[in-house]
Design a protein around this motif. Structure first.
Motif, PDB file in Angstrom:
ATOM      1  N   ALA A  22      35.745  -6.703 -40.561  1.00 13.78           N
ATOM      2  CA  ALA A  22      37.100  -7.259 -40.561  1.00 13.78           C
ATOM      3  C   ALA A  22      37.294  -8.192 -39.372  1.00 13.78           C
ATOM      4  CB  ALA A  22      38.119  -6.125 -40.522  1.00 13.78           C
ATOM      5  N   GLU A  23      36.750  -7.797 -38.223  1.00 12.27           N
ATOM      6  CA  GLU A  23      36.854  -8.646 -37.030  1.00 12.27           C
ATOM      7  C   GLU A  23      36.109  -9.955 -37.234  1.00 12.27           C
ATOM      8  OE1 GLU A  23      35.804  -8.415 -32.233  1.00 12.27           O
ATOM      9  OE2 GLU A  23      35.485  -6.682 -33.537  1.00 12.27           O
ATOM     10  N   ARG A  24      34.905  -9.871 -37.814  1.00 13.54           N
ATOM     11  CA  ARG A  24      34.127 -11.090 -38.044  1.00 13.54           C
ATOM     12  C   ARG A  24      34.838 -12.025 -39.006  1.00 13.54           C
ATOM     13  NH1 ARG A  24      28.040 -10.659 -40.284  1.00 13.54           N
ATOM     14  NH2 ARG A  24      27.583 -10.178 -38.099  1.00 13.54           N
ATOM     15  N   VAL A  93      32.060 -32.111 -38.101  1.00 13.58           N
ATOM     16  CA  VAL A  93      31.014 -31.088 -38.114  1.00 13.58           C
ATOM     17  C   VAL A  93      30.996 -30.383 -36.760  1.00 13.58           C
ATOM     18  CG1 VAL A  93      28.560 -30.600 -38.422  1.00 13.58           C
ATOM     19  CG2 VAL A  93      29.645 -32.449 -39.719  1.00 13.58           C
ATOM     20  N   HIS A  94      31.038 -29.042 -36.793  1.00 15.90           N
ATOM     21  CA  HIS A  94      31.020 -28.229 -35.580  1.00 15.90           C
ATOM     22  C   HIS A  94      29.615 -27.656 -35.383  1.00 15.90           C
ATOM     23  CE1 HIS A  94      35.461 -28.224 -35.164  1.00 15.90           C
ATOM     24  NE2 HIS A  94      35.404 -28.345 -36.474  1.00 15.90           N
ATOM     25  N   ALA A 125      29.442 -27.189 -29.198  1.00 16.88           N
ATOM     26  CA  ALA A 125      29.754 -26.072 -28.307  1.00 16.88           C
ATOM     27  C   ALA A 125      28.460 -25.510 -27.737  1.00 16.88           C
ATOM     28  CB  ALA A 125      30.504 -24.979 -29.070  1.00 16.88           C
ATOM     29  N   GLU A 126      28.394 -25.364 -26.416  1.00 21.70           N
ATOM     30  CA  GLU A 126      27.214 -24.786 -25.772  1.00 21.70           C
ATOM     31  C   GLU A 126      27.473 -23.310 -25.518  1.00 21.70           C
ATOM     32  OE1 GLU A 126      24.643 -26.912 -22.723  1.00 21.70           O
ATOM     33  OE2 GLU A 126      25.682 -25.440 -21.470  1.00 21.70           O
ATOM     34  N   ASP A 127      26.654 -22.442 -26.121  1.00 20.31           N
ATOM     35  CA  ASP A 127      26.846 -21.000 -26.035  1.00 20.31           C
ATOM     36  C   ASP A 127      25.500 -20.286 -26.091  1.00 20.31           C
ATOM     37  OD1 ASP A 127      29.436 -19.917 -25.653  1.00 20.31           O
ATOM     38  OD2 ASP A 127      30.047 -20.671 -27.616  1.00 20.31           O
ATOM     39  N   LEU A 128      25.495 -19.015 -25.728  1.00 21.51           N
ATOM     40  CA  LEU A 128      24.303 -18.197 -25.883  1.00 21.51           C
ATOM     41  C   LEU A 128      23.963 -18.050 -27.361  1.00 21.51           C
ATOM     42  CD1 LEU A 128      25.024 -15.333 -23.343  1.00 21.51           C
ATOM     43  CD2 LEU A 128      23.698 -17.407 -22.979  1.00 21.51           C
ATOM     44  N   THR A 129      22.691 -17.763 -27.650  1.00 16.90           N
ATOM     45  CA  THR A 129      22.242 -17.627 -29.030  1.00 16.90           C
ATOM     46  C   THR A 129      23.104 -16.640 -29.815  1.00 16.90           C
ATOM     47  OG1 THR A 129      19.945 -18.222 -28.549  1.00 16.90           O
ATOM     48  CG2 THR A 129      20.322 -16.882 -30.504  1.00 16.90           C
ATOM     49  N   GLY A 130      23.423 -15.498 -29.214  1.00 16.68           N
ATOM     50  CA  GLY A 130      24.237 -14.505 -29.903  1.00 16.68           C
ATOM     51  C   GLY A 130      25.617 -15.022 -30.254  1.00 16.68           C
ATOM     52  N   ASP A 131      26.205 -15.802 -29.350  1.00 19.55           N
ATOM     53  CA  ASP A 131      27.534 -16.353 -29.610  1.00 19.55           C
ATOM     54  C   ASP A 131      27.474 -17.462 -30.654  1.00 19.55           C
ATOM     55  OD1 ASP A 131      28.792 -14.680 -27.741  1.00 19.55           O
ATOM     56  OD2 ASP A 131      28.218 -15.999 -26.107  1.00 19.55           O
ATOM     57  N   VAL A 132      26.395 -18.256 -30.644  1.00 21.62           N
ATOM     58  CA  VAL A 132      26.233 -19.280 -31.674  1.00 21.62           C
ATOM     59  C   VAL A 132      26.105 -18.622 -33.046  1.00 21.62           C
ATOM     60  CG1 VAL A 132      24.728 -21.107 -32.564  1.00 21.62           C
ATOM     61  CG2 VAL A 132      25.216 -20.979 -30.113  1.00 21.62           C
ATOM     62  N   LEU A 136      28.589 -19.003 -36.383  1.00 25.58           N
ATOM     63  CA  LEU A 136      28.160 -19.363 -37.734  1.00 25.58           C
ATOM     64  C   LEU A 136      28.673 -18.343 -38.751  1.00 25.58           C
ATOM     65  CD1 LEU A 136      24.467 -20.388 -36.992  1.00 25.58           C
ATOM     66  CD2 LEU A 136      26.293 -21.932 -37.700  1.00 25.58           C
ATOM     67  N   LEU A 137      28.549 -17.067 -38.426  1.00 26.07           N
ATOM     68  CA  LEU A 137      28.943 -16.016 -39.361  1.00 26.07           C
ATOM     69  C   LEU A 137      30.442 -15.976 -39.590  1.00 26.07           C
ATOM     70  CD1 LEU A 137      26.564 -13.199 -38.074  1.00 26.07           C
ATOM     71  CD2 LEU A 137      26.369 -14.436 -40.230  1.00 26.07           C
ATOM     72  N   SER A 138      31.217 -16.333 -38.566  1.00 23.80           N
ATOM     73  CA  SER A 138      32.673 -16.324 -38.698  1.00 23.80           C
ATOM     74  C   SER A 138      33.210 -17.601 -39.336  1.00 23.80           C
ATOM     75  CB  SER A 138      33.317 -16.133 -37.322  1.00 23.80           C
ATOM     76  OG  SER A 138      33.091 -17.271 -36.502  1.00 23.80           O
ATOM     77  N   GLY A 139      32.348 -18.618 -39.473  1.00 20.39           N
ATOM     78  CA  GLY A 139      32.796 -19.893 -40.035  1.00 20.39           C
ATOM     79  C   GLY A 139      33.321 -20.860 -39.004  1.00 20.39           C
ATOM     80  N   ARG A 140      33.307 -20.478 -37.727  1.00 16.82           N
ATOM     81  CA  ARG A 140      33.784 -21.369 -36.670  1.00 16.82           C
ATOM     82  C   ARG A 140      32.832 -22.545 -36.472  1.00 16.82           C
ATOM     83  NH1 ARG A 140      32.517 -21.168 -31.330  1.00 16.82           N
ATOM     84  NH2 ARG A 140      31.608 -19.080 -31.588  1.00 16.82           N
ATOM     85  N   LEU A 141      31.546 -22.323 -36.707  1.00 17.26           N
ATOM     86  CA  LEU A 141      30.534 -23.364 -36.573  1.00 17.26           C
ATOM     87  C   LEU A 141      29.928 -23.677 -37.936  1.00 17.26           C
ATOM     88  CD1 LEU A 141      28.642 -22.085 -33.390  1.00 17.26           C
ATOM     89  CD2 LEU A 141      30.333 -23.924 -33.495  1.00 17.26           C
TER      90      LEU A 141
END
Length: 302
Positions: A22-24, A93-94, A125-132, A136-141
């Motif tokens: 649900a959070e994702r 494109v994000h 957006a520059e982020d750690l691999t886990g945050d990237v 992607l999974l949340s649709g933000r990227l």
């Protein structure tokens, strides 16, 4: 059968938790539970079993998860092919990029996209691999660059390039002709490392486990500039690909030794959500990244 319900079910199955899914998905847990209940009613079968630690798939749920991934992937490719019929590349494109890969490819990517597709807008957006990956999974990227490891099955991933890992040290700590170092000797040094959620740390931890030695950093920091600054202050050593430190190494501010016995390397992966259709702009970015990866001399730093 509702596609939205299928997509939600895949996230629940992957995470093994209604609350985390649900959070994702940016939904309330009751709303997600309603979607699951409607899906089970439609199929007239139970898909999940509640446990003390979350949920687990029933036999029917396992079958649905496997088939749904194929169905949603085919649908995404169909929608992407249809959208590609538009002739002009526009839109927004994000893109998510980890710091070490960003240093290597971001400038060239923006330059190429501005030249090829002047009407396309991009956000990086520059982020750690886990945050990237989470973006992607949340649709933000829309598109992400990841390092190999525990990449979600909900993501498509293809290799862009391989990079060897080097021990990065203050010049005073390295003999003039010293170019290599055994991994067991690396583990005996005061190490400045990213936190455990970082893919590079996981790679180091795995190699340490195989060597039967502990990995105990003296400092943890997730920002690349912080890692580099602390090593430059001679407060310890870190591990990075040479390609992310071209300026510091060429000027002699830092020294790099190839790690051997075993050699450590990782793959840089191009990734996007399998069940989300790619826009024409996103496909243009993918093609440009593939082109750039094939022309840059950054695979192993030899």
């Amino acid at each position: 059968m509702d596609l939205k319900q299928l997509r939600s079910f895949i996230h629940i199955a992957e995470l093994g938790s209604l609350s985390r899914a649900a959070e994702r998905l940016n939904l309330s847990q009751p709303a997600l539970s309603r979607q699951l209940n409607l899906l089970e009613e439609t199929l007239d079968t139970r898909l999940l079993e509640r446990t003390g630690r979350g949920v687990k798939l029933t036999e029917a749920g396992q079958m649905l998860a496997e088939r749904a991934r194929v169905i949603l992937g085919d649908l995404a490719r169909l929608e992407a092919d249809l959208s590609a019929r538009r002739s002009k590349v526009t839109g927004h494109v994000h893109i998510g990029v980890p710091p070490s890969a960003g240093i290597v490819i971001t400038g060239a990517l923006v330059e190429a996209l501005r030249d090829r597709y002047p009407d396309l807008n991009i956000s990086i957006a520059e982020d750690l691999t886990g945050d990237v990956q989470e973006g992607l999974l949340s649709g933000r990227l829309d598109i992400g660059i990841l390092h190999d490891g525990m990449i979600s099955r909900s993501l498509h991933a293809e290799p862009l390039w391989r990079e060897d890992l080097f021990l990065i040290s203050h010049p005073s700590r390295v003999d003039e002709n010293e170019t290599e170092i055994d991994y067991e000797d690396v583990l005996a040094l005061p190490l400045i490392m990213p936190t455990p959620k970082h893919g590079l740390r996981a790679k180091m931890q795995e190699a340490a486990f195989r060597a039967g030695r502990p990995l105990t950093p003296v400092v943890e920091a997730d920002a690349l500039r912080v890692l580099v600054d602390l090593v430059h202050r001679d407060l310890g050593h870190t591990v990075l690909p040479r390609s992310s430190l071209v300026m510091e190494l060429s000027t002699g501010r830092l020294k790099a030794r190839r790690i051997i016995n075993p050699e450590l390397s990782r793959k840089v992966m191009l990734s996007w959500l399998q069940d989300r259709p790619l826009s024409t702009g996103a496909k243009a970015v993918l093609d440009t990244l593939r082109d750039l990866a094939g022309t840059m001399p950054m695979a192993d730093g030899r």
